[in-house]
Design a protein around this motif. Structure first.
Motif, PDB file in Angstrom:
ATOM      1  N   GLN A  88      -1.173   9.403  11.942  1.00 26.71           N
ATOM      2  CA  GLN A  88      -1.210   9.185  10.493  1.00 26.71           C
ATOM      3  C   GLN A  88       0.198   9.279   9.928  1.00 26.71           C
ATOM      4  O   GLN A  88       0.896  10.274  10.114  1.00 26.71           O
ATOM      5  CB  GLN A  88      -2.098  10.228   9.832  1.00 26.71           C
ATOM      6  N   ILE A 116      -8.466   5.497  -4.843  1.00 28.07           N
ATOM      7  CA  ILE A 116      -8.222   4.119  -4.407  1.00 28.07           C
ATOM      8  C   ILE A 116      -9.564   3.443  -4.167  1.00 28.07           C
ATOM      9  O   ILE A 116     -10.424   3.982  -3.454  1.00 28.07           O
ATOM     10  CB  ILE A 116      -7.372   4.074  -3.123  1.00 28.07           C
ATOM     11  N   LEU A 173       0.800  -1.216   0.000  1.00 24.82           N
ATOM     12  CA  LEU A 173       0.000   0.000   0.000  1.00 24.82           C
ATOM     13  C   LEU A 173       0.834   1.267   0.000  1.00 24.82           C
ATOM     14  O   LEU A 173       0.325   2.334  -0.337  1.00 24.82           O
ATOM     15  CB  LEU A 173      -0.930  -0.014   1.220  1.00 24.82           C
ATOM     16  N   TYR A 223      -8.861  -0.103   4.666  1.00 29.37           N
ATOM     17  CA  TYR A 223      -7.617   0.385   4.080  1.00 29.37           C
ATOM     18  C   TYR A 223      -6.658   0.865   5.166  1.00 29.37           C
ATOM     19  O   TYR A 223      -5.458   0.533   5.141  1.00 29.37           O
ATOM     20  CB  TYR A 223      -7.909   1.525   3.107  1.00 29.37           C
ATOM     21  N   VAL A 234       0.682   2.990  -3.371  1.00 27.03           N
ATOM     22  CA  VAL A 234      -0.536   3.598  -3.909  1.00 27.03           C
ATOM     23  C   VAL A 234      -0.853   4.930  -3.235  1.00 27.03           C
ATOM     24  O   VAL A 234      -1.914   5.509  -3.476  1.00 27.03           O
ATOM     25  CB  VAL A 234      -1.739   2.635  -3.756  1.00 27.03           C
ATOM     26  N   ARG A 235       0.043   5.414  -2.425  1.00 23.66           N
ATOM     27  CA  ARG A 235      -0.231   6.667  -1.708  1.00 23.66           C
ATOM     28  C   ARG A 235      -0.435   7.830  -2.658  1.00 23.66           C
ATOM     29  O   ARG A 235      -1.220   8.743  -2.380  1.00 23.66           O
ATOM     30  CB  ARG A 235       0.918   6.977  -0.745  1.00 23.66           C
ATOM     31  N   SER A 236       0.256   7.811  -3.789  1.00 22.12           N
ATOM     32  CA  SER A 236       0.147   8.922  -4.737  1.00 22.12           C
ATOM     33  C   SER A 236      -0.988   8.731  -5.740  1.00 22.12           C
ATOM     34  O   SER A 236      -1.173   9.576  -6.620  1.00 22.12           O
ATOM     35  CB  SER A 236       1.468   9.087  -5.490  1.00 22.12           C
ATOM     36  N   TYR A 267      -2.985  -0.648   5.856  1.00 18.46           N
ATOM     37  CA  TYR A 267      -1.831   0.231   5.710  1.00 18.46           C
ATOM     38  C   TYR A 267      -0.992   0.267   6.981  1.00 18.46           C
ATOM     39  O   TYR A 267       0.240   0.184   6.941  1.00 18.46           O
ATOM     40  CB  TYR A 267      -2.293   1.634   5.335  1.00 18.46           C
ATOM     41  N   LEU A 311      -7.368   6.874   5.153  1.00 20.55           N
ATOM     42  CA  LEU A 311      -6.770   6.778   6.487  1.00 20.55           C
ATOM     43  C   LEU A 311      -7.649   7.470   7.522  1.00 20.55           C
ATOM     44  O   LEU A 311      -7.835   6.964   8.639  1.00 20.55           O
ATOM     45  CB  LEU A 311      -5.378   7.400   6.485  1.00 20.55           C
ATOM     46  N   ASP A 344      -9.017   8.901  -1.717  1.00 19.97           N
ATOM     47  CA  ASP A 344      -7.562   8.932  -1.857  1.00 19.97           C
ATOM     48  C   ASP A 344      -6.929   8.442  -0.557  1.00 19.97           C
ATOM     49  O   ASP A 344      -7.621   8.074   0.404  1.00 19.97           O
ATOM     50  CB  ASP A 344      -7.072  10.326  -2.248  1.00 19.97           C
ATOM     51  N   HIS A 345      -5.599   8.453  -0.513  1.00 23.32           N
ATOM     52  CA  HIS A 345      -4.875   7.887   0.627  1.00 23.32           C
ATOM     53  C   HIS A 345      -5.261   8.574   1.940  1.00 23.32           C
ATOM     54  O   HIS A 345      -5.593   7.901   2.930  1.00 23.32           O
ATOM     55  CB  HIS A 345      -3.372   8.022   0.381  1.00 23.32           C
TER      56      HIS A 345
END
Length: 390
Positions: free
Chosen positions: A388, A342, A333, A366, A336-338, A370, A360, A355-356
């Protein structure tokens, strides 16, 4: 064989495998004996009956000759006719039996051709649109043959053009199946896949695949040269081959091979060379990079790569994302942060979108996955659960 040799030795499987072989061999031998007994009895019965009938015929013919009912010359002619008829009848039975057996094989062949004809995708007049705005899977469901549950169940995703979209989830959640539906490799049981406003089932499949580049985890190791394994019949532009190989790290492989990019990658042929699993993965990644396609699907593209090569591949994917659409499937994971968006899949359904940072903050599946992976790279385990990651 050399592939299972290590496990055969490491797990001491010699006795087990020989026992399994012996068990199967005994079953085959028993069945062969049973069938041969039936064949022998059938032949013996036929021969006995034939012999009895021939004996009766010859005795009858002899009685007629002695009784001077039939002349001797005619009796001799009858004997020759009987022998000729027996041979012709035996040959006829053999040919009929042979024809029956061949007919069974031919029946399988015609059934296969009919099934293949029903599965063939006929060419369409309409081609895939150039410059589509987005790819859409609208309520798609898909079940593999003989599967008890669907791989996808009413999934809806939208992939805007020029964005990087990630599909994440546990094994068997339907990520790869969804990607293949979007690429037109599978057809959904229900729902619809659209390229722009055009349904995929109304578009010629070949025109769709021309706009797709696929980097699979389970790629094919073609017994061809390194250059052919990269280009895959899409023309051999030397500069593009070099760029794709450099981006994936396959250029180092070419340097070590005796004939460079023209080295045959098949050990079973004269002059062929063998690559390791990681080296083959780099070739597969170069294969995807070489194809200048609008849609790049990366399905676990770095599963067999070392950390440095993996970092280089993901950097290259981010570069390719500029102006192209990238669909990224991975369990790592951090990669895929950028991503612009998602999708989290669980048991064939989309459970989270964002998104990331959004995922979170939602603190759902997710975020759990992560943080589980992040703990392996941080000393302060307690802080990961409440803070985070940057």
């Amino acid at each position: 064989d050399r592939d299972p040799a290590a496990e055969v030795r490491a797990f001491d499987m010699r006795g087990f495998l020989l026992n399994e072989y012996g068990t199967l061999a005994d079953r085959v031998t028993t069945e062969d004996i049973r069938l041969n007994r039936r064949i022998t009895m059938s032949r013996l019965t036929g021969s006995v009956l034939g012999g009895i009938a021939t004996g009766i015929l010859y005795v009858s013919l002899g009685v007629l000759v002695v009784a001077e009912v039939v002349p001797l010359a005619a009796a001799g002619t009858a004997v020759l006719a009987i022998q000729t008829s027996r041979f012709a009848l035996r040959q006829l039975v053999f040919e009929v039996n042979q024809l029956y057996e061949e007919g069974l094989y031919f029946g399988d062949y015609t059934a296969f051709c009919a099934d293949a004809l029903g599965r063939r995708r006929l060419p369409m007049d309409r081609t895939a649109p150039i410059g589509w705005s987005e790819l859409v899977a609208d309520g798609v469901s898909f079940t593999y043959p003989d599967a008890s549950s669907p791989a996808l169940d009413g999934v809806t995703v939208r992939i805007p053009r020029g964005h990087t979209i990630a599909l994440v989830g546990e094994n068997g959640s339907g990520k790869t199946t969804l990607a293949k539906l979007l690429a037109g490799l599978y057809r959904p049981d229900t729902g619809q896949v659209r390229w722009g406003d055009v349904p995929l089932d109304a578009i010629d499949s070949a025109s769709v695949w021309q706009q797709v580049a696929l980097i699979e985890q389970d790629f094919t190791r073609w017994p061809m040269t390194l250059r052919q394994n990269i280009t895959m019949g899409a023309g051999q532009r030397e500069a593009a081959v070099t760029d794709a190989a450099r981006a994936s790290g396959a250029d180092a492989i070419a340097t070590d091979l005796p004939y460079g990019y023209d080295t045959l990658l098949a050990k079973e042929f004269f002059g062929g060379q063998e690559l390791s699993g990681g080296q083959w993965q780099r070739v597969a990644v170069a294969r995807g990079f070489y194809r200048q396609a609008e849609l790049l699907i990366c399905d676990e593209p770095t599963a067999a790569l070392d950390a440095r090569a993996e970092h280089a591949v993901y950097n290259r994917i981010r570069e390719l994302a500029s102006g192209r659409t990238v669909l990224l499937i991975t369990h790592r994971l951090a990669s895929v942060r950028s991503a612009d968006l998602i999708y989290v899949l669980e048991h064939g359904r989309v459970t989270e979108i964002g998104d990331h940072a959004e995922l979170l903050a939602r603190d759902g599946t997710y975020a759990e996955m992560y943080r589980l992976q992040a703990r392996a790279y941080h000393d302060d385990v307690a802080e990961i659960g409440t803070k985070q990651p940057a």
